[in-house]
Scaffold this motif. Structure first.
Motif, PDB file in Angstrom:
ATOM      1  N   GLN A 199      -6.494   5.981   5.306  1.00 52.04           N
ATOM      2  CA  GLN A 199      -7.728   5.208   5.281  1.00 52.04           C
ATOM      3  C   GLN A 199      -7.812   4.454   3.964  1.00 52.04           C
ATOM      4  O   GLN A 199      -7.963   5.034   2.896  1.00 52.04           O
ATOM      5  CB  GLN A 199      -8.952   6.127   5.428  1.00 52.04           C
ATOM      6  CG  GLN A 199     -10.279   5.373   5.406  1.00 52.04           C
ATOM      7  CD  GLN A 199     -11.478   6.303   5.488  1.00 52.04           C
ATOM      8  OE1 GLN A 199     -11.343   7.518   5.607  1.00 52.04           O
ATOM      9  NE2 GLN A 199     -12.668   5.737   5.428  1.00 52.04           N
ATOM     10  N   MET A 200      -7.692   3.150   4.048  1.00 53.21           N
ATOM     11  CA  MET A 200      -7.841   2.342   2.840  1.00 53.21           C
ATOM     12  C   MET A 200      -9.316   2.269   2.450  1.00 53.21           C
ATOM     13  O   MET A 200     -10.200   2.255   3.308  1.00 53.21           O
ATOM     14  CB  MET A 200      -7.330   0.914   3.084  1.00 53.21           C
ATOM     15  CG  MET A 200      -5.836   0.745   3.089  1.00 53.21           C
ATOM     16  SD  MET A 200      -5.450  -1.025   3.081  1.00 53.21           S
ATOM     17  CE  MET A 200      -3.690  -1.002   3.421  1.00 53.21           C
ATOM     18  N   LYS A 201      -9.548   2.199   1.158  1.00 53.52           N
ATOM     19  CA  LYS A 201     -10.889   1.893   0.676  1.00 53.52           C
ATOM     20  C   LYS A 201     -11.110   0.388   0.855  1.00 53.52           C
ATOM     21  O   LYS A 201     -10.153  -0.390   0.907  1.00 53.52           O
ATOM     22  CB  LYS A 201     -11.024   2.287  -0.783  1.00 53.52           C
ATOM     23  CG  LYS A 201     -10.872   3.787  -1.023  1.00 53.52           C
ATOM     24  CD  LYS A 201     -10.860   4.106  -2.503  1.00 53.52           C
ATOM     25  CE  LYS A 201     -10.632   5.598  -2.724  1.00 53.52           C
ATOM     26  NZ  LYS A 201     -10.518   5.945  -4.159  1.00 53.52           N
ATOM     27  N   LYS A 202     -12.358  -0.015   0.920  1.00 52.60           N
ATOM     28  CA  LYS A 202     -12.655  -1.436   1.120  1.00 52.60           C
ATOM     29  C   LYS A 202     -12.069  -2.275  -0.017  1.00 52.60           C
ATOM     30  O   LYS A 202     -11.597  -3.397   0.197  1.00 52.60           O
ATOM     31  CB  LYS A 202     -14.152  -1.646   1.239  1.00 52.60           C
ATOM     32  CG  LYS A 202     -14.731  -1.107   2.550  1.00 52.60           C
ATOM     33  CD  LYS A 202     -16.217  -1.400   2.677  1.00 52.60           C
ATOM     34  CE  LYS A 202     -16.734  -0.861   4.015  1.00 52.60           C
ATOM     35  NZ  LYS A 202     -18.185  -1.099   4.186  1.00 52.60           N
TER      36      LYS A 202
ATOM     37  N   PRO B 250     -12.829   5.512   9.267  1.00 53.34           N
ATOM     38  CA  PRO B 250     -12.622   6.922   8.900  1.00 53.34           C
ATOM     39  C   PRO B 250     -11.561   7.597   9.758  1.00 53.34           C
ATOM     40  O   PRO B 250     -11.386   7.271  10.937  1.00 53.34           O
ATOM     41  CB  PRO B 250     -14.004   7.557   9.128  1.00 53.34           C
ATOM     42  CG  PRO B 250     -14.696   6.641  10.096  1.00 53.34           C
ATOM     43  CD  PRO B 250     -14.180   5.268   9.796  1.00 53.34           C
TER      44      PRO B 250
ATOM     45  N   THR C 282       1.258   4.477  -2.821  1.00 48.28           N
ATOM     46  CA  THR C 282       0.775   5.806  -2.394  1.00 48.28           C
ATOM     47  C   THR C 282       1.932   6.752  -2.061  1.00 48.28           C
ATOM     48  O   THR C 282       1.747   7.724  -1.330  1.00 48.28           O
ATOM     49  CB  THR C 282      -0.156   5.671  -1.169  1.00 48.28           C
ATOM     50  OG1 THR C 282       0.523   4.958  -0.119  1.00 48.28           O
ATOM     51  CG2 THR C 282      -1.448   4.949  -1.525  1.00 48.28           C
TER      52      THR C 282
ATOM     53  N   GLU D 176      -9.368  -1.598  -1.582  1.00 48.45           N
ATOM     54  CA  GLU D 176      -7.918  -1.693  -1.352  1.00 48.45           C
ATOM     55  C   GLU D 176      -7.605  -2.746  -0.293  1.00 48.45           C
ATOM     56  O   GLU D 176      -6.634  -3.509  -0.428  1.00 48.45           O
ATOM     57  CB  GLU D 176      -7.377  -0.330  -0.920  1.00 48.45           C
ATOM     58  CG  GLU D 176      -7.351   0.687  -2.040  1.00 48.45           C
ATOM     59  CD  GLU D 176      -6.914   2.070  -1.561  1.00 48.45           C
ATOM     60  OE1 GLU D 176      -6.171   2.739  -2.308  1.00 48.45           O
ATOM     61  OE2 GLU D 176      -7.319   2.480  -0.445  1.00 48.45           O
TER      62      GLU D 176
ATOM     63  N   ALA E  27      -9.925   0.511   7.046  1.00 49.53           N
ATOM     64  CA  ALA E  27     -10.922   1.310   6.325  1.00 49.53           C
ATOM     65  C   ALA E  27     -11.735   2.229   7.232  1.00 49.53           C
ATOM     66  O   ALA E  27     -12.634   2.927   6.757  1.00 49.53           O
ATOM     67  CB  ALA E  27     -11.863   0.387   5.552  1.00 49.53           C
TER      68      ALA E  27
ATOM     69  N   TYR F 132       0.842  -1.205   0.000  1.00 44.48           N
ATOM     70  CA  TYR F 132       0.000   0.000   0.000  1.00 44.48           C
ATOM     71  C   TYR F 132       0.874   1.250   0.000  1.00 44.48           C
ATOM     72  O   TYR F 132       0.606   2.211  -0.727  1.00 44.48           O
ATOM     73  CB  TYR F 132      -0.910  -0.012   1.228  1.00 44.48           C
ATOM     74  CG  TYR F 132      -1.710   1.252   1.424  1.00 44.48           C
ATOM     75  CD1 TYR F 132      -2.765   1.580   0.580  1.00 44.48           C
ATOM     76  CD2 TYR F 132      -1.410   2.119   2.478  1.00 44.48           C
ATOM     77  CE1 TYR F 132      -3.496   2.744   0.760  1.00 44.48           C
ATOM     78  CE2 TYR F 132      -2.133   3.289   2.662  1.00 44.48           C
ATOM     79  CZ  TYR F 132      -3.177   3.596   1.807  1.00 44.48           C
ATOM     80  OH  TYR F 132      -3.892   4.757   1.989  1.00 44.48           O
TER      81      TYR F 132
END
Length: 491
Positions: free
Chosen positions: A444-447, A469, A168, A449, A467, A164
């Motif tokens: 915050q990862m998206k689901k 917030p 990023t 991701e 994930a 990750y």
């Protein structure tokens, strides 16, 4: 305002306007859930009962007569040391005078005067305050003024997933201003060689591509306390440990990583406490020598493979052992300085950075300054080679603004407080400052991701919290860090 511990100081609680005012104030603060205590020179005043009935403790300093000075002062010093108030509130001239005398001894305590009238006595207090508190601080603590000339690199201590992170890098470098990571769960002292090198490709990518965004100071964090470390005297078991450290150094060198962050906190078992059950049967001098030896061997293992490896050690164990009032378990670091001295005896090219945790929650400029100088002073007094410490070593102060727990990413203090803390830690720390990320509060990862990075059974740390917030003011925290990147780039 968060709840504070407030200690009032006054001559006595006889009937009088100032005394009644003190009682009313103490009771009101107590009702608002602040922890309030009142210390009196002379016990037995009639207003003491009002406080006691309201649940406010009254502490007698036992002053017997006018010339009972030094025993009385000693009792007062011991009281402040024991209670560790956030605020010491004097009432009337004598008590206000004592707050001035105590300030150099307790720089982290805020001193407040209760003044009933302004006259010659109060004017003399201001003069005395100037000579006792202001001028000596410039010499003893250094000016607390926030300097903008020093711009150390900012490290994030986290268990961020390496894949990750690799995807990023531009966000972390350009939009936030992080200069490097202390990466957890990449390698450990017990990890076999085959497993140690499983992440070499992604680490190489992070280091090569990250440099373009200012992310050029990454460290692999190795915690010697995550499992029960072999007994310091077990030469056979330590041969395996030292070989693993050589493999970790090889991974660091081959992947272009900057260095190692060695975490010495005793998570699972005692490491430096001679009274711990596992060390009770050992002679203290033998244990001391063995801890020194292992520190030296670890450094030799690292530098033998990678001579220019950078080494960070955390936490500041000597600070806690030699200043027992500053930590919750100073005994845990009794022989930590011997481990450090063993490492330092190798006189590695890049020196050793001591990463301080005692500033995690401290946002006051004067307190941060005092803590930084006390860590430095403690190390200078107890290191085996003060010249090596002065010329090659340094202190890196830590911050913990976000993440109350692994499942709660909210702020521990406001962006304004974080800015004050950040400016002062970067003004003092010459090489690095660092931010502790409890869980994943800085991202915050998206689901999708989370699903991507855990495909085919791949493990990521605290998957369920990735994930969640972030704090609503996260961009304000980013902006504080970003300012340091601007200063580093000279813009």
């Amino acid at each position: 305002m968060s709840n504070k511990k407030i200690l009032f100081l006054t001559r006595s609680l006889n009937y009088g306007g100032a005394e009644r005012q003190l009682v009313a104030l103490a009771k009101g603060l107590h009702e608002r859930r602040h922890k309030v205590e009142v210390a009196v020179f002379y016990h037995g005043g009639p207003l003491e009962r009002d406080l006691q009935e309201a649940g406010v403790p009254v502490i007698s300093l036992g002053k017997r007569k006018r010339w009972d000075v030094f025993p009385f002062l000693w009792r007062l010093i011991c009281l402040v040391y024991r209670e560790k108030p956030d605020i010491l509130h004097g009432y009337l001239f004598e008590a206000n005078l004592l707050t001035i005398l105590l300030k150099p001894m307790f720089p982290r305590v805020r001193m407040i005067w209760g003044v009933r009238e302004f006259g010659l006595k109060i004017f003399s207090l201001f003069i005395l305050c100037f000579f006792i508190c202001i001028i000596p601080r410039q010499f003893l603590l250094g000016s607390p003024k926030q300097s903008q000339t020093n711009s150390p690199k900012v490290l994030l201590f986290s268990a961020i997933d390496t894949d990750y992170l690799a995807d990023t890098l531009s966000d972390w470098g350009e939009n936030i201003g992080i200069n490097g990571f202390m990466l957890a769960y990449v390698a450990d002292w017990w990890t076999p060689k085959k497993q140690i090198f499983k992440d070499i490709e992604v680490l190489t990518k992070i280091n090569k591509e990250g440099a373009a965004y200012g992310i050029d100071s990454n460290f692999i964090k190795v915690a010697i306390g995550y499992r029960e470390l072999p007994n310091w005297t077990d030469d056979k078991a330590w041969a395996v440990v030292l070989n693993n450290f050589r493999n970790i150094a090889d991974l660091i060198k081959q992947s272009g990583t900057k260095g190692i962050a060695l975490d010495t906190e005793p998570y699972k078992a005692s490491l430096f406490d001679t009274k711990a059950e596992r060390f009770k049967s050992m002679n203290r001098d033998i244990l001391k020598a063995k801890i020194y030896q292992r520190g030296k061997e670890i450094m030799q293992s690292l530098t033998g493979v990678f001579p220019d490896i950078e080494v960070i050690i955390l936490p500041e164990g000597a600070f806690y052992w030699f200043n027992p009032g500053e930590g919750t378990m100073p005994y845990a670091y009794e022989l930590w300085i011997d481990f450090f001295n063993g490492m330092a005896s190798v006189k590695n090219n890049k020196g050793i950075v001591v990463a301080g945790e005692c500033t995690y929650s401290n946002t006051r400029v004067d307190s941060i300054t005092w803590l930084y100088n006390t860590i430095n002073k403690t190390m200078k007094q107890h290191v085996e080679d003060p010249v090596f410490w002065k010329e090659r070593c340094s202190v890196a102060l830590g911050m913990w603004p976000l993440g109350k727990s692994y499942s709660d990413k909210s702020a521990r203090y406001s962006p304004v407080k974080f800015k004050e803390q950040f400016l002062q830690t970067t003004a003092l720390s010459p090489k690095y400052v660092w931010i502790y990320a409890c869980g994943a509060p800085w991202w915050q990862m998206k689901k999708a991701e989370v699903k991507k990075y855990t495909a085919n059974g791949r493990w990521i740390w605290e998957k369920k919290n990735q994930a969640l917030p972030m704090d609503p003011a996260i961009k304000e925290y980013y902006a504080v860090v970003k300012q340091n990147k601007i200063r580093l780039n000279g813009k």
